[in-house]
Design a protein around this motif. Sequence first.
Motif, PDB file in Angstrom:
ATOM      1  N   PHE A 111       0.849  -1.192   0.000  1.00 46.69           N
ATOM      2  CA  PHE A 111       0.000   0.000   0.000  1.00 46.69           C
ATOM      3  C   PHE A 111       0.881   1.237   0.000  1.00 46.69           C
ATOM      4  N   GLU A 112       0.432   2.299  -0.658  1.00 48.96           N
ATOM      5  CA  GLU A 112       1.201   3.542  -0.728  1.00 48.96           C
ATOM      6  C   GLU A 112       0.485   4.643   0.037  1.00 48.96           C
ATOM      7  N   PHE A 113       1.250   5.399   0.820  1.00 49.64           N
ATOM      8  CA  PHE A 113       0.712   6.511   1.599  1.00 49.64           C
ATOM      9  C   PHE A 113       1.630   7.719   1.458  1.00 49.64           C
ATOM     10  N   THR A 114       1.056   8.909   1.700  1.00 47.37           N
ATOM     11  CA  THR A 114       1.822  10.155   1.653  1.00 47.37           C
ATOM     12  C   THR A 114       1.757  10.841   3.004  1.00 47.37           C
ATOM     13  N   VAL A 115       2.911  11.307   3.477  1.00 43.21           N
ATOM     14  CA  VAL A 115       3.009  12.055   4.736  1.00 43.21           C
ATOM     15  C   VAL A 115       3.390  13.491   4.399  1.00 43.21           C
ATOM     16  N   ASN A 116       2.570  14.447   4.843  1.00 48.15           N
ATOM     17  CA  ASN A 116       2.833  15.856   4.548  1.00 48.15           C
ATOM     18  C   ASN A 116       3.207  16.682   5.774  1.00 48.15           C
ATOM     19  N   ASP A 117       2.755  16.276   6.953  1.00 49.45           N
ATOM     20  CA  ASP A 117       2.998  17.061   8.171  1.00 49.45           C
ATOM     21  C   ASP A 117       3.738  16.221   9.195  1.00 49.45           C
ATOM     22  N   PHE A 118       4.950  15.815   8.839  1.00 51.31           N
ATOM     23  CA  PHE A 118       5.749  14.997   9.747  1.00 51.31           C
ATOM     24  C   PHE A 118       6.149  15.796  10.982  1.00 51.31           C
ATOM     25  N   GLU A 119       6.101  15.146  12.154  1.00 49.70           N
ATOM     26  CA  GLU A 119       6.583  15.735  13.405  1.00 49.70           C
ATOM     27  C   GLU A 119       7.526  14.741  14.063  1.00 49.70           C
ATOM     28  N   ALA A 120       8.765  15.165  14.311  1.00 49.43           N
ATOM     29  CA  ALA A 120       9.735  14.284  14.967  1.00 49.43           C
ATOM     30  C   ALA A 120       9.217  13.874  16.336  1.00 49.43           C
ATOM     31  N   GLY A 121       9.324  12.589  16.622  1.00 48.99           N
ATOM     32  CA  GLY A 121       8.905  12.084  17.921  1.00 48.99           C
ATOM     33  C   GLY A 121       7.450  11.669  17.992  1.00 48.99           C
ATOM     34  N   THR A 122       6.660  12.020  16.983  1.00 48.20           N
ATOM     35  CA  THR A 122       5.247  11.673  16.990  1.00 48.20           C
ATOM     36  C   THR A 122       5.061  10.215  16.584  1.00 48.20           C
ATOM     37  N   PRO A 123       4.199   9.463  17.281  1.00 52.63           N
ATOM     38  CA  PRO A 123       4.011   8.048  16.933  1.00 52.63           C
ATOM     39  C   PRO A 123       3.224   7.864  15.637  1.00 52.63           C
ATOM     40  N   PHE A 124       3.654   6.903  14.833  1.00 53.50           N
ATOM     41  CA  PHE A 124       2.955   6.520  13.611  1.00 53.50           C
ATOM     42  C   PHE A 124       2.569   5.038  13.716  1.00 53.50           C
ATOM     43  N   TYR A 125       1.381   4.706  13.189  1.00 55.68           N
ATOM     44  CA  TYR A 125       0.892   3.328  13.213  1.00 55.68           C
ATOM     45  C   TYR A 125       0.285   2.981  11.860  1.00 55.68           C
ATOM     46  N   ILE A 126       0.342   1.701  11.524  1.00 61.51           N
ATOM     47  CA  ILE A 126      -0.365   1.196  10.351  1.00 61.51           C
ATOM     48  C   ILE A 126      -1.328   0.121  10.820  1.00 61.51           C
ATOM     49  N   ASP A 127      -2.590   0.284  10.465  1.00 66.17           N
ATOM     50  CA  ASP A 127      -3.602  -0.725  10.781  1.00 66.17           C
ATOM     51  C   ASP A 127      -3.892  -1.540   9.522  1.00 66.17           C
ATOM     52  N   LEU A 128      -3.747  -2.860   9.632  1.00 67.61           N
ATOM     53  CA  LEU A 128      -4.084  -3.758   8.531  1.00 67.61           C
ATOM     54  C   LEU A 128      -5.384  -4.457   8.885  1.00 67.61           C
ATOM     55  N   ASN A 129      -6.424  -4.232   8.076  1.00 63.86           N
ATOM     56  CA  ASN A 129      -7.707  -4.914   8.300  1.00 63.86           C
ATOM     57  C   ASN A 129      -7.600  -6.296   7.664  1.00 63.86           C
ATOM     58  N   ALA A 130      -7.621  -7.350   8.483  1.00 64.01           N
ATOM     59  CA  ALA A 130      -7.315  -8.680   7.946  1.00 64.01           C
ATOM     60  C   ALA A 130      -7.928  -9.769   8.815  1.00 64.01           C
ATOM     61  N   CYS A 131      -7.972 -10.985   8.256  1.00 65.13           N
ATOM     62  CA  CYS A 131      -8.392 -12.163   9.012  1.00 65.13           C
ATOM     63  C   CYS A 131      -7.824 -13.412   8.343  1.00 65.13           C
ATOM     64  N   GLY A 132      -7.715 -14.475   9.121  1.00 67.07           N
ATOM     65  CA  GLY A 132      -7.279 -15.742   8.569  1.00 67.07           C
ATOM     66  C   GLY A 132      -8.394 -16.399   7.773  1.00 67.07           C
ATOM     67  N   ASP A 133      -8.015 -17.096   6.711  1.00 67.93           N
ATOM     68  CA  ASP A 133      -8.987 -17.786   5.853  1.00 67.93           C
ATOM     69  C   ASP A 133      -9.128 -19.234   6.334  1.00 67.93           C
ATOM     70  N   GLY A 134     -10.173 -19.462   7.150  1.00 63.08           N
ATOM     71  CA  GLY A 134     -10.395 -20.813   7.671  1.00 63.08           C
ATOM     72  C   GLY A 134      -9.563 -21.141   8.891  1.00 63.08           C
ATOM     73  N   GLY A 135      -8.882 -20.182   9.470  1.00 60.83           N
ATOM     74  CA  GLY A 135      -8.039 -20.391  10.650  1.00 60.83           C
ATOM     75  C   GLY A 135      -7.030 -19.255  10.766  1.00 60.83           C
ATOM     76  N   ASN A 136      -6.276 -19.276  11.850  1.00 63.93           N
ATOM     77  CA  ASN A 136      -5.326 -18.166  12.061  1.00 63.93           C
ATOM     78  C   ASN A 136      -3.863 -18.595  11.980  1.00 63.93           C
ATOM     79  N   ASP A 137      -3.595 -19.753  11.402  1.00 61.71           N
ATOM     80  CA  ASP A 137      -2.219 -20.233  11.294  1.00 61.71           C
ATOM     81  C   ASP A 137      -1.539 -19.569  10.091  1.00 61.71           C
ATOM     82  N   VAL A 138      -1.124 -18.314  10.299  1.00 63.10           N
ATOM     83  CA  VAL A 138      -0.447 -17.576   9.240  1.00 63.10           C
ATOM     84  C   VAL A 138       0.505 -16.570   9.889  1.00 63.10           C
ATOM     85  N   THR A 139       1.729 -16.533   9.374  1.00 65.47           N
ATOM     86  CA  THR A 139       2.784 -15.691   9.924  1.00 65.47           C
ATOM     87  C   THR A 139       3.324 -14.801   8.812  1.00 65.47           C
TER      88      THR A 139
END
Length: 788
Positions: free
Chosen positions: A752-780
């Motif tokens: 996925f591609e994202f653009t950052v325009n107002d960077f602040e040093a020291g500010t926390p950044f996070y990426i949320d991935l909306n996801a689920c296992g297909d038929g189970g959760n055995d995936v790394t």
Amino acid sequence: MVVWKFRSMFVNPTMQIVKINTMRCRYIKIDVLKTADGKKIFGYYRIKCINRKTINMKKTAALFLSYIMSAGLFMAHADNISIIPKPIIIEQNEGSFRLTENSTIGYTPECRPQAEFLQNLLSQSTGWDLKLVKSSRKATIQLSISDKKISKSEGYELEVNSDKVLVSGADNAGVFYGIQTFLQLLPAEVYSDKRQRNIDWKAPAVNIKDAPERPWRGMMLDVARYFYDKEFVKKYIDMMAMYKLNKLQFHLIDDSGWRLEIKKYPRLTEVGAWAGKKGKRIGGYYTQEDIKDIIEYGKQRNVEIIPEIEFPAHMLSAVVAYPWLSCTGKQHELPDQHFISRDILCVGKESSYQFLKDVLEETVSLFPSSYINIGGDEAVYSRWEECPKCNEVMKREGLNKVSELQGYLTNIVSDMMKEKNRTVVGWEEIIQRGKINNPVVAVIWHNVNDTIHATKTGHKAILTPATHMYFDFPESGTPGEIKSATWMPPISLEKCYSMDLNDYSSTSTVLGVQGCFWSDQFIHGTVLQEFGLLNENRSENYAEYLTFPRLLALSEVAWDKMSSKDYDDFKKRISRHYKKLDYKGCNYRVPEPEIVSIKNSSDGNVTFELKPSVEGAKIVYTTNGEYPNIHSKEYKSPVSAESKSEFHAMTVVNDRMYSLPTYFAPDYSAYKQYGKFVQSWTPMKVQTSMQPIRFECTGKISGNGSYEISFIRTKGKNNLNVGGSKLWKRDEVLGENNNNVSLTPDNPVVTFEFTVNDFEAGTPFYIDLNACGDGGNDVTGLVFIRKK
């Protein structure tokens, strides 16, 4: 060829020939004298003058000694002496001095403050009330100023023999530093504030000559983002003085707090010193009486307290108290979470200049320092661009850029301070925003090449590069390291020590070196905030953990010549200083065991050889991949494990002081096309219905621009269904992508591609991935980020 044999000075044995340009002798060759069986004769060397038949040996010897002393070529060869910072000249002699309850402290009249300091410190640890004797040569310990004999400011000479201790300095500071060196020669228990019994208070007999290479050896303590009480500030000063640092930049003002009482503007501390409401209220400030106490405490320890009054940015705390200071006049609340406010001081109002004049006059009347720090960093000029009054000033003064308004403001304030016989200090931005009329001192934190700009424009500089001297960054990237700044890579003890001043500018421009400890991590979330009613000292322990032992590396970088630095030697000496820090009650970061060697065995195993990094501490280890604890098996000899990832070892000083385990980072070189590793995910993070999986990427996002974030499935029985992602800056969504894809063995990557325009040093950044296992959760899988 003429030969002269001398005793008492220790010359670097790796140096064989030095060149001295005189009419009598151009080259001197140094031979280490040895016995017939090849052993070095303790303390004896021989010099040979080459290419001249007739020389004056006294003049040549004196010139030679002067040359190698100025070049920093003398080295301590006494294995049991571990002084930090390393003195220029040190000679260990036979015998030792023993301190007893009958010892006395003699002093010349001007040295009484240093005599009282030594008396008080020794009385705490020994329990003896040693007598002070004015101007007595019969005293056991004698303190005096000898400015004719010792020419360099803060320099000292220390002689310890079986009968006496003689400390002489170029000035009071030199006497104080001679005392500090003498204390390091005594048992570590001397630093205790409680009486230590059954201690043999001996110091080895030595002759030491020493002086600092640089006049500015400092630390910056941020009490604005998080308020530390007066007693902790005094302890911090005490620790600085122990290692011969002499400047404390006192960061009193920032967006999240105003910590200095100003009588003319009481709301600065009534309102601007406190964030949050009722039970969640945090903050505090120093009364003017507190400040006088701190200044006096620093004066006794040769630590100059330099106030930092931030403007035009980083002063929302003042705007909250007095909204008329900003361009908009809007009322704000003091933030309890970190951000850099856009509401800065309005330069279009006469009332803003009067406010600064009043505040600085009260500040100067409190602080006797010849320096006043005005901050000046990270200003965002959007409010000035929109402000009619600021635009009027630009037009009237013929300014072309809105950023030049900051230079205009700096000139007004520097003129004010010149009338008060004060020199303005500020972050490097203050010399980048137009022509500054008066010489100032720029604190270079971002681009060390700005020292060249300082030289060209007639200013001075202090180096505190974030890459080496920002102590709010962790020492390592080992999992389990405490929460700390991540917008740049970790700064190890070795990296801190490796800082090289010679690369940046001439020493005539660079006054010295400074470390910085920022406290904004306390207002990133709530993890570090204390429960005040429990009378905790967790914040102080946190500050000490990040500051020490790196402050010791800073002290040697700041004090010594670059040519005399030797990290292997420093490691040996610092291993004996942790016990001193223990008795000072310092919550330092315990270093991991030192890995001597790693060898692959014929049976496929890996063998590890270790040695302690803390003298007297034990090492414990595991070979099953689990982290060790204080009860794990103790290391005695080389240990084998199936692989690097299965072996972990840690240093144990005591049941409450121990290190992180040794850690070998996985090899992700096969994925280098995807950029920097962010995090991994395991089945434990994966649900069987669509849920966001959060990954922190603070530090991996390093500025404005476009970024690609890749999610790579690596193994497992199940596939991973992806329903889009979001990039967050703290609680603000910067971008969202709703693409649906399934990660399978044949199609393991989504980017996925994202653009950052107002960077602040020291500010926390996070990426949320909306996801689920297909038929189970055995995936790394793995997450990577790449700046385009």
